[in-house]
Design an enzyme around this catalytic site. Structure first.
Site, mmCIF file in Angstrom:
data_model
loop_
_atom_site.group_PDB
_atom_site.id
_atom_site.type_symbol
_atom_site.label_atom_id
_atom_site.label_comp_id
_atom_site.label_asym_id
_atom_site.label_seq_id
_atom_site.Cartn_x
_atom_site.Cartn_y
_atom_site.Cartn_z
ATOM 1 N N HIS A 82 25.267 -24.594 -29.620
ATOM 2 C CA HIS A 82 25.287 -24.219 -31.041
ATOM 3 C C HIS A 82 26.052 -25.224 -31.908
ATOM 4 O O HIS A 82 25.958 -25.187 -33.129
ATOM 5 C CB HIS A 82 25.894 -22.815 -31.198
ATOM 6 C CG HIS A 82 24.998 -21.749 -30.657
ATOM 7 N ND1 HIS A 82 24.177 -20.993 -31.442
ATOM 8 C CD2 HIS A 82 24.750 -21.363 -29.383
ATOM 9 C CE1 HIS A 82 23.478 -20.161 -30.682
ATOM 10 N NE2 HIS A 82 23.812 -20.367 -29.427
ATOM 11 N N ASP A 138 28.748 -29.628 -38.833
ATOM 12 C CA ASP A 138 28.322 -28.293 -38.455
ATOM 13 C C ASP A 138 27.041 -28.418 -37.637
ATOM 14 O O ASP A 138 26.143 -29.174 -38.020
ATOM 15 C CB ASP A 138 28.039 -27.473 -39.731
ATOM 16 C CG ASP A 138 28.423 -26.017 -39.554
ATOM 17 O OD1 ASP A 138 28.442 -25.546 -38.406
ATOM 18 O OD2 ASP A 138 28.707 -25.357 -40.571
HETATM 19 P P1 ADQ Z 1 29.687 -20.811 -37.094
HETATM 20 O O1 ADQ Z 1 30.583 -21.979 -36.977
HETATM 21 O O2 ADQ Z 1 30.336 -19.508 -37.010
HETATM 22 O O3 ADQ Z 1 28.508 -20.852 -36.033
HETATM 23 P P2 ADQ Z 1 27.655 -20.463 -39.287
HETATM 24 O O4 ADQ Z 1 26.408 -20.967 -38.731
HETATM 25 O O5 ADQ Z 1 27.809 -20.784 -40.725
HETATM 26 O O6 ADQ Z 1 28.940 -21.023 -38.530
HETATM 27 O O7 ADQ Z 1 27.680 -18.899 -39.130
HETATM 28 C C1 ADQ Z 1 28.673 -18.104 -39.717
HETATM 29 C C2 ADQ Z 1 28.207 -16.634 -39.739
HETATM 30 O O8 ADQ Z 1 29.342 -15.830 -40.052
HETATM 31 C C3 ADQ Z 1 27.163 -16.374 -40.808
HETATM 32 O O9 ADQ Z 1 26.206 -15.488 -40.311
HETATM 33 C C4 ADQ Z 1 27.954 -15.750 -41.953
HETATM 34 O O10 ADQ Z 1 27.228 -14.795 -42.688
HETATM 35 C C5 ADQ Z 1 29.091 -15.076 -41.238
HETATM 36 N N1 ADQ Z 1 30.295 -15.114 -42.090
HETATM 37 C C6 ADQ Z 1 30.954 -16.197 -42.501
HETATM 38 N N2 ADQ Z 1 31.996 -15.860 -43.273
HETATM 39 C C7 ADQ Z 1 31.996 -14.534 -43.365
HETATM 40 C C8 ADQ Z 1 32.830 -13.574 -44.001
HETATM 41 N N3 ADQ Z 1 33.900 -13.897 -44.701
HETATM 42 N N4 ADQ Z 1 32.517 -12.291 -43.846
HETATM 43 C C9 ADQ Z 1 31.461 -11.913 -43.135
HETATM 44 N N5 ADQ Z 1 30.651 -12.766 -42.507
HETATM 45 C C10 ADQ Z 1 30.923 -14.049 -42.609
HETATM 46 C C11 ADQ Z 1 28.170 -21.697 -34.911
HETATM 47 C C12 ADQ Z 1 28.021 -23.174 -35.239
HETATM 48 C C13 ADQ Z 1 27.029 -23.345 -36.379
HETATM 49 C C14 ADQ Z 1 25.687 -22.702 -36.018
HETATM 50 C C15 ADQ Z 1 25.884 -21.297 -35.502
HETATM 51 C C16 ADQ Z 1 24.600 -20.721 -34.917
HETATM 52 O O11 ADQ Z 1 29.278 -23.746 -35.571
HETATM 53 O O12 ADQ Z 1 26.842 -24.712 -36.669
HETATM 54 O O13 ADQ Z 1 24.873 -22.654 -37.162
HETATM 55 O O14 ADQ Z 1 26.879 -21.222 -34.497
HETATM 56 O O15 ADQ Z 1 24.107 -21.547 -33.938
#
Ligand code: ADQ
Length: 730
Positions: free
Chosen positions: A167, A374
């Site tokens: 990921h 990311d």
């Molecule tokens: P993350 O680093 O966690 O994921 P991201 O892909 O942006 O990053 O996902 C974050 C998730 O958390 C989103 O679904 C978002 O809605 C939720 N979220 C963020 N802040 C929040 C808040 N304050 N309250 C509630 N929900 C919140 C890792 C990798 C990424 C990759 C994903 C999936 O680092 O690059 O996209 O896995 O593979």
């Protein structure tokens, strides 16, 4: 997705915590959990992972309670102690691999205790997965914390069906090579049948590391390891598109929106939502917002930045420092621009419920997603899906995997704060028409490839990878072997063509003849075969004639040396080749130079060819030199008659018409009742093509071949010949 599946990830979609002495079950934050949880899994699938609470703090009955509660969500816990959480999770995973994979080498910590724990915990996960895996189970392992699991499962269950998905980004070789345990991590991944990444760049970086660190090359992303094929590909992860699109119209969301609108008073909203992680670039984003207000003061009191940061890994020092940095910046910027009744930044350090998140996405005029690195970034996609009115602007870092798909966003370099400041301005001023045009394009891309498609796509590629192992490898089946043996027994006039190195004898590190003498077993097999008057047995090799003559003294055995350059006929070696002196003289100095500059490589001079051997060269150097040498040689060769060929850790320069196909041309003119030809590399392909279609042609290995059948290695070749001999005696 109907196959039985075992999903293996460090965290489960449900997290357990203790509040006032009572166990509470909540959904886990973060992208992996959001993504996989959206997949529709079959009822007998199970998701195994750590429930988020150290096992030292749990009584036996609490563990039972956790197992029962998780069972309702299709999950099964892997319990980790406090020590394991510290060394494996906060340590090796989040303090060594995470910073390196996101290009923060100076933040990476190397510690042997971390590594020991990483291995032990990976083993625990592998064993737990194996408890649930039956023959037709697909095991899908997730992310950088569990890179050793595929190999560990494979060791226990050789024919397991294993997929792995990363990921995070896979970093470039120059970063990956910093990891002390780089070989072990790559070997760990190669236990899988299919390894998935978000983008082709990550696939490419992985393949480069594989060749430079392990010396394993690939053909269109497929790596041959032992007698297995490992496939790699890009699967850009997505979101549950319709959930976000529908939620934005939900009544509860509308109510939340209404309450926001009262506060908004014609203020433009710029939104930022992330896990509080240093890779997400939150401090840098704040700097850019400050520049935006400095540069475009007309937006003071007219635009606010809403920053939502969900607490993450707060037991790691870096993350505590990050929180302090963000809060200092927020208060400084607020101090600089606030008036009595207005502040430019609203900051929340907490998770927000789904309805509120959806309301915020619906509200935001500009979404600011500017991670420093990311893997993908789901927030950007969630915003796009939530914009059912098709307006709004997305400012997106080109360091996020999502930037490859969302090219209609305002793409920025997150380190360039003035560019980000200008992009905020551009987003706020963009015409409705332009916003709709861009948003619709992005929506069409994401809605077509939603999370379900992503999951199906990965699983169907995994099925292909698993089947390919059995089908296109042309592995000779027991029935086909029996038919071959039977045909042999019932024939009277047989031609048997056998390659030597890699077919009858394992490769040795040196090309010198004395290091590849036939074993006693091999001599015996050849002796028995040639004793049968119905057999015409020929060793057909790239070796020099002196080597073959010294290996085999049997008078009844035919010998073809130098891929057909020399043929042993009626007691003497004959050739039809012309003097190669001229082209050799022009090529030899180039090869000598490469030998001098490439420690471990050697030049072999045969009568009609020159060979550069690189089996003992450090893999990363070998890769670079080999490619450079091929280009140099092709440029230097004046004659079209001479070719450059890549063999098993060799580059050979030889006349094009001197090949095993031409060498057997005369032999195949005879009317044989049975023809068997076995060989392992490109030189043998010419021979396979020259033989009649009824011939038993067998390739040793798993590459694409013109042969009808394949066997895995030298041992299997010898076993097959032994079986022919034994069954014929009966
Ligand atoms: P993350 O680093 O966690 O994921 P991201 O892909 O942006 O990053 O996902 C974050 C998730 O958390 C989103 O679904 C978002 O809605 C939720 N979220 C963020 N802040 C929040 C808040 N304050 N309250 C509630 N929900 C919140 C890792 C990798 C990424 C990759 C994903 C999936 O680092 O690059 O996209 O896995 O593979």
């Amino acid at each position: 997705m109907n196959d039985k599946m075992v999903i293996v990830s460090t965290r489960l979609p449900v997290s357990v915590s203790r509040v006032n002495g009572i166990l509470c079950f909540n959904s886990s934050p973060g992208g992996l959990s959001t993504a996989i949880n959206s997949l529709k899994k079959s009822d007998d699938s199970v998701w195994i992972g750590w429930p988020g609470i150290p096992s030292d703090d749990l009584t036996r009955s609490e563990k039972k309670q956790i197992i029962t509660e998780l069972h309702k969500h299709g999950c099964y816990p892997v319990f980790l102690t406090n020590d394991e959480v510290n060394s494996f999770y906060s340590g090796y995973s989040n303090s060594t691999l995470w910073p390196l994979f996101h290009y923060f080498p100076t933040r990476a910590r190397y510690n042997d205790t971390y590594w020991q724990s990483y291995q032990a915990v990976n083993k625990l996960f592998a064993q737990t997965a194996l408890k649930f895996a039956t023959n037709n189970t697909m095991i899908w392992v997730h992310d950088y914390q569990l890179m050793l699991v595929p190999h560990m499962i494979r060791k226990q269950q050789a024919d397991a069906s294993i997929g792995f998905f990363l990921h995070t980004p896979f970093p470039s070789f120059e970063i990956f090579r910093l990891i002390p345990e780089r070989e072990e991590l790559l070997q760990g991944l190669l236990g899988a049948n299919l390894i998935g990444f978000h983008t082709y760049d990550y696939v490419h970086y992985f393949l480069v590391s594989i060749v430079k660190i392990l010396g394993l090359e690939n053909s269109l992303g497929t790596i041959k390891i032992g007698n297995r094929l490992v496939h790699t590909d890009a699967f850009p992860i997505s979101i549950d598109y319709s959930r976000f699109a529908q939620e934005s119209k939900n009544r509860k969301v509308s109510a939340i929106l209404k309450s926001f609108s009262l506060l908004r008073l014609k203020t433009k909203v710029i939104l930022s939502v992330d896990r509080a992680d240093y890779t997400k670039g939150i401090p840098e984003r704040l700097d850019a917002f400050e520049q935006f207000l400095d540069r475009y003061p007309q937006y003071i009191r007219k635009a606010i930045l809403v920053i939502i940061a969900v607490p993450s890994r707060s037991d790691v020092n870096e993350y505590q420092d990050l929180r302090a940095t963000i809060e200092q910046k927020v208060s400084r910027i607020n101090g600089k621009f606030s008036t009595i009744d207005w502040s430019p930044i609203t900051y929340r350090y907490q998770p927000v419920p789904f309805e509120e998140l959806s309301a915020l996405y619906t509200l935001a005029d500009v979404m600011l997603v500017t991670p420093l690195r990311d893997g993908m970034n789901l927030v950007a996609k969630e915003y796009v899906a939530s914009r059912t009115s098709h307006n709004g602007a997305l400012v997106l870092s080109d360091m996020a995997g999502a930037a490859i798909e969302l090219t209609d966003a305002l793409l920025v370099n997150p380190n360039n704060s003035s560019q980000v400041a200008d992009a905020i301005y551009e987003g706020l001023r963009m015409s409705q028409l332009q916003q709709r045009k861009r948003m619709k394009k992005m929506q069409s891309r994401i809605s077509e490839y939603s999370i379900e498609k992503w999951g199906e796509d990965f699983m169907s590629e995994l099925s292909v990878a698993i089947n390919r192992k059995n089908l296109s490898l042309k592995s000779i089946t027991p029935d086909q072997t029996n038919t071959l043996v039977n045909d042999y027994s019932h024939s009277r006039k047989r031609l048997i063509l056998l390659d030597y190195d890699g077919t009858l004898k394992e490769f040795s590190n040196s090309p010198l003849a004395k290091y590849s003498e036939p074993t006693a077993k091999l001599r015996k097999i050849i002796k028995v075969l040639t004793k049968d008057k119905n057999n015409n047995v020929v060793i057909i090799s790239g070796r020099k004639k002196t080597a073959l003559s010294s290996y085999f003294k049997n008078r009844d055995l035919g010998l073809i040396a130098e891929h057909g350059g020399w043929i042993f006929n009626l007691g003497q070696w004959v050739t039809f080749n012309t003097n190669p002196k001229q082209w050799k003289n022009s090529i030899r100095p180039i090869l000598k130079k490469f030998v001098a500059r490439t420690p471990g490589s050697e030049l072999e001079e045969k009568d009609f060819s020159l060979v550069w051997h690189y089996r003992r060269v450090q893999p990363n150097l070998a890769y670079v030199r080999k490619e450079a040498l091929k280009i140099k040689l092709r440029n230097a060769l004046q004659s079209d008659d001479i070719g450059v060929y890549e063999g098993q850790k060799t580059i050979e320069i030889k006349p094009k018409r001197m090949n095993k196909g031409a060498a057997v041309n005369d032999l195949v003119k005879t009317n044989w009742d049975f023809v068997l030809a076995i060989g392992d590399d490109y030189t043998d392909e010419d021979m396979f093509l020259a033989l009649p279609s009824t011939a038993y042609t067998i390739n040793v290995g798993i590459q694409d071949t013109n042969a009808r059948f394949q066997v895995g290695g030298v041992d299997e070749v010898l076993q097959l010949i032994q079986k022919i001999i034994d069954d014929h005696k009966l």
